[in-house]
Design a protein around this motif. Structure first.
Motif, PDB file in Angstrom:
ATOM      1  N   PRO A 212       2.497  -8.346  -0.773  1.00 23.34           N
ATOM      2  CA  PRO A 212       1.116  -8.779  -0.575  1.00 23.34           C
ATOM      3  C   PRO A 212       0.132  -8.059  -1.503  1.00 23.34           C
ATOM      4  O   PRO A 212       0.451  -7.054  -2.143  1.00 23.34           O
ATOM      5  CB  PRO A 212       0.840  -8.399   0.883  1.00 23.34           C
ATOM      6  N   HIS A 213      -1.071  -8.602  -1.534  1.00 26.09           N
ATOM      7  CA  HIS A 213      -2.193  -7.972  -2.222  1.00 26.09           C
ATOM      8  C   HIS A 213      -3.004  -7.164  -1.212  1.00 26.09           C
ATOM      9  O   HIS A 213      -2.960  -7.427  -0.007  1.00 26.09           O
ATOM     10  CB  HIS A 213      -3.093  -9.035  -2.853  1.00 26.09           C
ATOM     11  N   PRO A 214      -3.778  -6.192  -1.674  1.00 25.48           N
ATOM     12  CA  PRO A 214      -4.727  -5.546  -0.759  1.00 25.48           C
ATOM     13  C   PRO A 214      -5.763  -6.560  -0.292  1.00 25.48           C
ATOM     14  O   PRO A 214      -5.965  -7.598  -0.934  1.00 25.48           O
ATOM     15  CB  PRO A 214      -5.354  -4.440  -1.624  1.00 25.48           C
ATOM     16  N   VAL A 215      -6.419  -6.269   0.827  1.00 23.00           N
ATOM     17  CA  VAL A 215      -7.408  -7.215   1.339  1.00 23.00           C
ATOM     18  C   VAL A 215      -8.611  -7.260   0.393  1.00 23.00           C
ATOM     19  O   VAL A 215      -9.001  -6.231  -0.186  1.00 23.00           O
ATOM     20  CB  VAL A 215      -7.829  -6.855   2.774  1.00 23.00           C
TER      21      VAL A 215
ATOM     22  N   PHE B  24       0.493  18.948   7.625  1.00 24.58           N
ATOM     23  CA  PHE B  24      -0.751  18.284   7.202  1.00 24.58           C
ATOM     24  C   PHE B  24      -1.086  17.075   8.080  1.00 24.58           C
ATOM     25  O   PHE B  24      -1.694  16.109   7.638  1.00 24.58           O
ATOM     26  CB  PHE B  24      -0.709  17.892   5.715  1.00 24.58           C
ATOM     27  N   ALA B  25      -0.736  17.158   9.366  1.00 25.39           N
ATOM     28  CA  ALA B  25      -0.979  16.050  10.286  1.00 25.39           C
ATOM     29  C   ALA B  25      -2.454  15.671  10.343  1.00 25.39           C
ATOM     30  O   ALA B  25      -2.809  14.485  10.338  1.00 25.39           O
ATOM     31  CB  ALA B  25      -0.471  16.405  11.686  1.00 25.39           C
ATOM     32  N   GLU B  26      -3.330  16.664  10.389  1.00 26.30           N
ATOM     33  CA  GLU B  26      -4.758  16.366  10.544  1.00 26.30           C
ATOM     34  C   GLU B  26      -5.328  15.675   9.315  1.00 26.30           C
ATOM     35  O   GLU B  26      -6.024  14.655   9.427  1.00 26.30           O
ATOM     36  CB  GLU B  26      -5.530  17.652  10.824  1.00 26.30           C
ATOM     37  N   VAL B  27      -5.031  16.200   8.108  1.00 27.14           N
ATOM     38  CA  VAL B  27      -5.596  15.592   6.901  1.00 27.14           C
ATOM     39  C   VAL B  27      -4.928  14.248   6.612  1.00 27.14           C
ATOM     40  O   VAL B  27      -5.579  13.329   6.107  1.00 27.14           O
ATOM     41  CB  VAL B  27      -5.493  16.537   5.689  1.00 27.14           C
ATOM     42  N   TYR B  28      -3.646  14.113   6.933  1.00 27.13           N
ATOM     43  CA  TYR B  28      -2.981  12.832   6.722  1.00 27.13           C
ATOM     44  C   TYR B  28      -3.573  11.767   7.640  1.00 27.13           C
ATOM     45  O   TYR B  28      -3.787  10.623   7.233  1.00 27.13           O
ATOM     46  CB  TYR B  28      -1.478  12.953   6.959  1.00 27.13           C
ATOM     47  N   THR B  29      -3.863  12.151   8.882  1.00 27.50           N
ATOM     48  CA  THR B  29      -4.473  11.212   9.822  1.00 27.50           C
ATOM     49  C   THR B  29      -5.827  10.748   9.315  1.00 27.50           C
ATOM     50  O   THR B  29      -6.151   9.552   9.348  1.00 27.50           O
ATOM     51  CB  THR B  29      -4.622  11.873  11.205  1.00 27.50           C
ATOM     52  N   ALA B  30      -6.628  11.683   8.806  1.00 28.78           N
ATOM     53  CA  ALA B  30      -7.949  11.330   8.279  1.00 28.78           C
ATOM     54  C   ALA B  30      -7.832  10.404   7.076  1.00 28.78           C
ATOM     55  O   ALA B  30      -8.585   9.426   6.947  1.00 28.78           O
ATOM     56  CB  ALA B  30      -8.707  12.606   7.899  1.00 28.78           C
ATOM     57  N   GLU B  31      -6.882  10.685   6.198  1.00 27.56           N
ATOM     58  CA  GLU B  31      -6.676   9.849   5.018  1.00 27.56           C
ATOM     59  C   GLU B  31      -6.216   8.445   5.414  1.00 27.56           C
ATOM     60  O   GLU B  31      -6.683   7.438   4.863  1.00 27.56           O
ATOM     61  CB  GLU B  31      -5.637  10.506   4.105  1.00 27.56           C
ATOM     62  N   ASN B  32      -5.327   8.367   6.361  1.00 28.82           N
ATOM     63  CA  ASN B  32      -4.755   7.100   6.789  1.00 28.82           C
ATOM     64  C   ASN B  32      -5.793   6.162   7.396  1.00 28.82           C
ATOM     65  O   ASN B  32      -5.673   4.942   7.330  1.00 28.82           O
ATOM     66  CB  ASN B  32      -3.619   7.382   7.793  1.00 28.82           C
ATOM     67  N   GLU B  33      -6.830   6.734   7.985  1.00 23.64           N
ATOM     68  CA  GLU B  33      -7.858   5.926   8.651  1.00 23.64           C
ATOM     69  C   GLU B  33      -8.532   4.957   7.694  1.00 23.64           C
ATOM     70  O   GLU B  33      -8.785   3.797   8.041  1.00 23.64           O
ATOM     71  CB  GLU B  33      -8.924   6.839   9.266  1.00 23.64           C
ATOM     72  N   THR B  34      -8.854   5.419   6.470  1.00 30.67           N
ATOM     73  CA  THR B  34      -9.733   4.640   5.595  1.00 30.67           C
ATOM     74  C   THR B  34      -9.194   4.441   4.189  1.00 30.67           C
ATOM     75  O   THR B  34      -9.888   3.872   3.353  1.00 30.67           O
ATOM     76  CB  THR B  34     -11.109   5.314   5.495  1.00 30.67           C
ATOM     77  N   SER B  35      -7.986   4.893   3.891  1.00 32.23           N
ATOM     78  CA  SER B  35      -7.489   4.820   2.519  1.00 32.23           C
ATOM     79  C   SER B  35      -7.174   3.387   2.108  1.00 32.23           C
ATOM     80  O   SER B  35      -6.875   2.527   2.939  1.00 32.23           O
ATOM     81  CB  SER B  35      -6.229   5.682   2.368  1.00 32.23           C
ATOM     82  N   LEU B  36      -7.231   3.145   0.815  1.00 31.79           N
ATOM     83  CA  LEU B  36      -6.870   1.830   0.282  1.00 31.79           C
ATOM     84  C   LEU B  36      -5.435   1.472   0.639  1.00 31.79           C
ATOM     85  O   LEU B  36      -5.155   0.364   1.117  1.00 31.79           O
ATOM     86  CB  LEU B  36      -7.049   1.840  -1.242  1.00 31.79           C
TER      87      LEU B  36
ATOM     88  N   ILE C  35      -5.400  -1.869  -9.908  1.00 32.61           N
ATOM     89  CA  ILE C  35      -4.001  -1.475 -10.116  1.00 32.61           C
ATOM     90  C   ILE C  35      -3.113  -2.062  -9.021  1.00 32.61           C
ATOM     91  O   ILE C  35      -2.084  -2.683  -9.281  1.00 32.61           O
ATOM     92  CB  ILE C  35      -3.882   0.058 -10.149  1.00 32.61           C
ATOM     93  N   LEU C  36      -3.541  -1.887  -7.763  1.00 32.58           N
ATOM     94  CA  LEU C  36      -2.735  -2.337  -6.636  1.00 32.58           C
ATOM     95  C   LEU C  36      -2.707  -3.858  -6.531  1.00 32.58           C
ATOM     96  O   LEU C  36      -1.738  -4.440  -6.039  1.00 32.58           O
ATOM     97  CB  LEU C  36      -3.303  -1.731  -5.343  1.00 32.58           C
ATOM     98  N   ASP C  37      -3.750  -4.510  -7.018  1.00 34.85           N
ATOM     99  CA  ASP C  37      -3.837  -5.961  -6.941  1.00 34.85           C
ATOM    100  C   ASP C  37      -2.952  -6.643  -7.978  1.00 34.85           C
ATOM    101  O   ASP C  37      -2.709  -7.850  -7.889  1.00 34.85           O
ATOM    102  CB  ASP C  37      -5.288  -6.399  -7.125  1.00 34.85           C
ATOM    103  N   THR C  38      -2.478  -5.883  -8.953  1.00 37.89           N
ATOM    104  CA  THR C  38      -1.652  -6.468 -10.012  1.00 37.89           C
ATOM    105  C   THR C  38      -0.232  -5.912 -10.033  1.00 37.89           C
ATOM    106  O   THR C  38       0.603  -6.396 -10.799  1.00 37.89           O
ATOM    107  CB  THR C  38      -2.286  -6.224 -11.400  1.00 37.89           C
ATOM    108  N   PHE C  39       0.057  -4.903  -9.205  1.00 37.70           N
ATOM    109  CA  PHE C  39       1.416  -4.373  -9.111  1.00 37.70           C
ATOM    110  C   PHE C  39       1.614  -3.805  -7.717  1.00 37.70           C
ATOM    111  O   PHE C  39       0.876  -2.894  -7.321  1.00 37.70           O
ATOM    112  CB  PHE C  39       1.674  -3.296 -10.157  1.00 37.70           C
TER     113      PHE C  39
END
Length: 234
Positions: free
Chosen positions: A203-206, A8-20, A219-223
Protein backbone atom coordinates in the motif's frame (compact mmCIF):
# COMPACT_ATOMS: atom_id res chain seq x y z
CA UNK A 1 14.40 -7.96 21.33
CA UNK A 2 12.76 -7.93 24.76
CA UNK A 3 15.48 -5.90 26.43
CA UNK A 4 15.60 -3.43 23.55
CA UNK A 5 11.89 -2.68 23.68
CA UNK A 6 11.83 -2.56 27.48
CA UNK A 7 14.66 -0.03 27.34
CA UNK A 8 13.01 2.40 24.93
CA UNK A 9 9.34 1.51 25.48
CA UNK A 10 8.35 5.08 26.36
CA UNK A 11 10.03 6.82 23.41
CA UNK A 12 8.95 4.09 20.98
CA UNK A 13 5.35 4.47 22.14
CA UNK A 14 5.51 8.24 21.60
CA UNK A 15 7.02 7.79 18.14
CA UNK A 16 4.46 5.17 17.15
CA UNK A 17 1.55 7.48 17.99
CA UNK A 18 2.19 10.00 15.20
CA UNK A 19 4.99 8.75 12.93
CA UNK A 20 4.58 8.48 9.18
CA UNK A 21 5.57 4.81 9.15
CA UNK A 22 3.16 3.72 11.87
CA UNK A 23 0.27 6.18 12.13
CA UNK A 24 -0.03 7.07 8.44
CA UNK A 25 1.17 3.92 6.71
CA UNK A 26 1.36 0.58 8.52
CA UNK A 27 -1.57 0.91 10.93
CA UNK A 28 -4.09 2.28 8.37
CA UNK A 29 -3.07 -0.41 5.88
CA UNK A 30 -3.53 -3.18 8.45
CA UNK A 31 -6.93 -1.85 9.51
CA UNK A 32 -8.05 -1.57 5.89
CA UNK A 33 -7.16 -5.21 5.30
CA UNK A 34 -9.01 -6.24 8.47
CA UNK A 35 -12.19 -4.52 7.23
CA UNK A 36 -15.36 -4.77 9.31
CA UNK A 37 -14.26 -6.37 12.58
CA UNK A 38 -17.41 -5.80 14.64
CA UNK A 39 -18.09 -8.88 16.77
CA UNK A 40 -14.95 -10.68 15.65
CA UNK A 41 -12.59 -12.25 18.18
CA UNK A 42 -9.09 -10.91 17.39
CA UNK A 43 -5.64 -11.65 18.75
CA UNK A 44 -3.15 -8.77 18.51
CA UNK A 45 0.13 -10.70 18.40
CA UNK A 46 2.97 -8.39 19.40
CA UNK A 47 0.56 -5.68 20.52
CA UNK A 48 3.19 -3.15 21.62
CA UNK A 49 1.65 -0.19 23.39
CA UNK A 50 -1.85 -1.11 22.22
CA UNK A 51 -2.56 1.45 19.47
CA UNK A 52 -3.95 -1.17 17.08
CA UNK A 53 -5.76 -2.99 19.90
CA UNK A 54 -7.50 0.27 20.82
CA UNK A 55 -8.81 0.95 17.32
CA UNK A 56 -9.96 -2.63 16.81
CA UNK A 57 -11.87 -2.49 20.10
CA UNK A 58 -13.45 0.83 19.12
CA UNK A 59 -14.62 -0.82 15.90
CA UNK A 60 -16.47 -3.50 17.89
CA UNK A 61 -13.96 -6.36 17.96
CA UNK A 62 -13.33 -8.46 21.07
CA UNK A 63 -9.55 -8.18 21.36
CA UNK A 64 -6.80 -10.00 23.25
CA UNK A 65 -3.18 -8.97 22.99
CA UNK A 66 0.27 -10.03 24.03
CA UNK A 67 3.82 -8.80 23.69
CA UNK A 68 7.22 -10.14 24.63
CA UNK A 69 8.14 -6.82 26.27
CA UNK A 70 6.69 -6.24 29.73
CA UNK A 71 7.45 -2.54 29.29
CA UNK A 72 5.31 -2.32 26.16
CA UNK A 73 2.48 -4.27 27.82
CA UNK A 74 2.58 -1.83 30.74
CA UNK A 75 2.08 1.06 28.30
CA UNK A 76 -0.75 -0.85 26.62
CA UNK A 77 -2.47 -1.42 29.96
CA UNK A 78 -2.31 2.28 30.81
CA UNK A 79 -3.91 3.02 27.45
CA UNK A 80 -6.54 0.28 27.44
CA UNK A 81 -7.47 -0.14 31.11
CA UNK A 82 -7.22 -2.95 33.61
CA UNK A 83 -10.04 -4.91 32.00
CA UNK A 84 -8.15 -5.36 28.71
CA UNK A 85 -6.98 -8.94 28.03
CA UNK A 86 -3.24 -8.26 27.83
CA UNK A 87 -0.45 -10.73 28.52
CA UNK A 88 3.33 -10.92 28.46
CA UNK A 89 4.19 -13.81 26.13
CA UNK A 90 6.80 -14.73 23.56
CA UNK A 91 5.65 -15.33 20.01
CA UNK A 92 8.33 -18.01 19.70
CA UNK A 93 6.79 -20.05 22.56
CA UNK A 94 3.45 -21.93 22.78
CA UNK A 95 0.72 -19.33 23.14
CA UNK A 96 -1.52 -19.17 26.24
CA UNK A 97 -4.76 -19.55 24.25
CA UNK A 98 -6.90 -22.58 23.37
CA UNK A 99 -7.29 -24.07 19.91
CA UNK A 100 -9.62 -22.23 17.54
CA UNK A 101 -10.10 -19.25 19.84
CA UNK A 102 -9.89 -16.41 17.30
CA UNK A 103 -11.50 -15.25 14.08
CA UNK A 104 -8.41 -13.21 13.23
CA UNK A 105 -4.80 -12.90 14.33
CA UNK A 106 -3.02 -9.67 13.51
CA UNK A 107 0.78 -9.82 13.53
CA UNK A 108 1.82 -6.23 12.91
CA UNK A 109 5.56 -5.87 12.18
CA UNK A 110 6.59 -8.83 14.33
CA UNK A 111 7.48 -11.83 12.14
CA UNK A 112 10.63 -10.18 10.79
CA UNK A 113 12.24 -10.41 14.25
CA UNK A 114 12.22 -14.21 13.97
CA UNK A 115 14.60 -16.46 12.07
CA UNK A 116 12.35 -19.52 11.96
CA UNK A 117 8.71 -18.80 11.12
CA UNK A 118 7.54 -22.42 11.04
CA UNK A 119 6.73 -23.02 14.75
CA UNK A 120 5.33 -19.49 15.10
CA UNK A 121 2.96 -19.88 12.15
CA UNK A 122 1.89 -23.30 13.43
CA UNK A 123 0.89 -21.72 16.75
CA UNK A 124 -0.96 -18.87 15.07
CA UNK A 125 -2.77 -21.39 12.88
CA UNK A 126 -3.66 -23.43 15.98
CA UNK A 127 -5.41 -20.56 17.78
CA UNK A 128 -7.40 -19.58 14.67
CA UNK A 129 -10.81 -20.96 13.84
CA UNK A 130 -11.06 -22.85 10.52
CA UNK A 131 -11.32 -20.18 7.86
CA UNK A 132 -9.88 -17.56 10.22
CA UNK A 133 -7.44 -14.96 9.00
CA UNK A 134 -3.86 -14.09 9.78
CA UNK A 135 -3.16 -10.48 8.80
CA UNK A 136 0.57 -9.85 8.85
CA UNK A 137 2.91 -7.01 7.96
CA UNK A 138 6.68 -7.37 7.64
CA UNK A 139 9.67 -5.45 6.35
CA UNK A 140 9.62 -5.44 2.57
CA UNK A 141 12.33 -7.86 1.33
CA UNK A 142 13.67 -5.23 -1.08
CA UNK A 143 13.99 -2.53 1.57
CA UNK A 144 17.49 -3.55 2.70
CA UNK A 145 18.73 -3.73 -0.88
CA UNK A 146 17.60 -0.15 -1.41
CA UNK A 147 19.07 1.01 1.92
CA UNK A 148 22.47 -0.58 1.25
CA UNK A 149 22.90 0.47 -2.37
CA UNK A 150 25.51 3.07 -1.37
CA UNK A 151 27.02 1.12 1.54
CA UNK A 152 29.26 -1.54 0.03
CA UNK A 153 28.18 -4.84 -1.51
CA UNK A 154 24.47 -5.23 -2.01
CA UNK A 155 22.90 -8.08 0.00
CA UNK A 156 21.83 -11.21 -1.87
CA UNK A 157 18.06 -10.93 -2.15
CA UNK A 158 17.62 -14.71 -2.27
CA UNK A 159 19.38 -15.35 1.03
CA UNK A 160 17.85 -15.14 4.49
CA UNK A 161 20.09 -12.97 6.64
CA UNK A 162 20.06 -10.73 9.67
CA UNK A 163 20.56 -6.97 9.64
CA UNK A 164 20.58 -4.27 12.30
CA UNK A 165 19.01 -0.82 12.12
CA UNK A 166 20.32 1.97 14.35
CA UNK A 167 18.30 5.14 14.74
CA UNK A 168 17.31 7.85 17.18
CA UNK A 169 13.90 8.25 18.84
CA UNK A 170 13.22 11.51 20.66
CA UNK A 171 16.88 11.90 21.51
CA UNK A 172 17.39 8.29 22.60
CA UNK A 173 19.44 5.90 20.49
CA UNK A 174 17.77 2.61 19.54
CA UNK A 175 19.07 -0.53 17.88
CA UNK A 176 16.95 -3.34 16.46
CA UNK A 177 17.89 -6.53 14.62
CA UNK A 178 15.73 -8.17 11.94
CA UNK A 179 15.73 -11.26 9.75
CA UNK A 180 15.33 -10.56 6.06
CA UNK A 181 13.64 -13.22 3.88
CA UNK A 182 12.87 -13.24 0.15
CA UNK A 183 9.20 -13.23 -0.79
CA UNK A 184 9.17 -16.88 -1.86
CA UNK A 185 10.51 -17.95 1.56
CA UNK A 186 7.65 -16.08 3.23
CA UNK A 187 4.95 -17.55 1.00
CA UNK A 188 6.43 -21.05 1.31
CA UNK A 189 6.30 -20.75 5.11
CA UNK A 190 2.68 -19.58 5.03
CA UNK A 191 1.45 -22.40 2.81
CA UNK A 192 3.45 -25.03 4.72
CA UNK A 193 1.71 -23.90 7.91
CA UNK A 194 -1.74 -24.47 6.39
CA UNK A 195 -2.62 -20.98 5.18
CA UNK A 196 -4.06 -19.94 1.85
CA UNK A 197 -2.69 -16.62 0.60
CA UNK A 198 -5.69 -14.37 -0.05
CA UNK A 199 -3.97 -10.98 -0.41
CA UNK A 200 -0.45 -9.64 -0.88
CA UNK A 201 -0.48 -5.85 -0.55
CA UNK A 202 2.03 -3.03 -1.08
CA UNK A 203 0.00 0.00 0.00
CA UNK A 204 0.75 3.70 -0.14
CA UNK A 205 0.76 5.96 2.92
CA UNK A 206 -2.53 7.75 3.51
CA UNK A 207 -2.81 10.95 1.41
CA UNK A 208 -3.18 13.32 4.37
CA UNK A 209 0.41 12.54 5.37
CA UNK A 210 1.74 14.38 2.31
CA UNK A 211 1.64 17.80 3.97
CA UNK A 212 2.80 16.52 7.38
CA UNK A 213 5.87 14.66 6.04
CA UNK A 214 6.62 16.18 2.62
CA UNK A 215 10.09 14.73 1.98
CA UNK A 216 9.63 11.32 3.59
CA UNK A 217 6.16 10.95 2.11
CA UNK A 218 7.49 11.07 -1.44
CA UNK A 219 10.03 8.33 -0.70
CA UNK A 220 7.46 6.05 0.92
CA UNK A 221 4.85 6.81 -1.74
CA UNK A 222 7.15 5.54 -4.49
CA UNK A 223 8.84 2.58 -2.76
CA UNK A 224 7.16 0.38 -0.13
CA UNK A 225 8.88 -0.25 3.21
CA UNK A 226 6.47 -2.97 4.34
CA UNK A 227 4.73 -5.95 2.78
CA UNK A 228 1.23 -7.01 3.91
CA UNK A 229 -0.53 -10.38 3.77
CA UNK A 230 -4.02 -11.69 4.40
CA UNK A 231 -3.85 -15.45 4.96
CA UNK A 232 -6.77 -17.80 5.48
CA UNK A 233 -6.51 -20.86 7.74
CA UNK A 234 -7.42 -23.96 5.73
Amino acid sequence: MTAAYDEFAEVYTAENETSLMNAYYERPATLALAGDVAGRRILDAGCGAGQLFEVLREKGAVVSGFDQSAGMVAHARRRLGDDADLRVADLADPLPFPDGEFDDVIASLVLHYLRDWNPVLAELRRVLKPGGRLIASVNHPMMVNLTHRHEGPRPDYFESYTWTDEFELHGQKARMTFWNKPLHAMTDAFTAAGFRIAVISEPHPVPEARELFPGDFEILDTFPSFLFFVLEAE
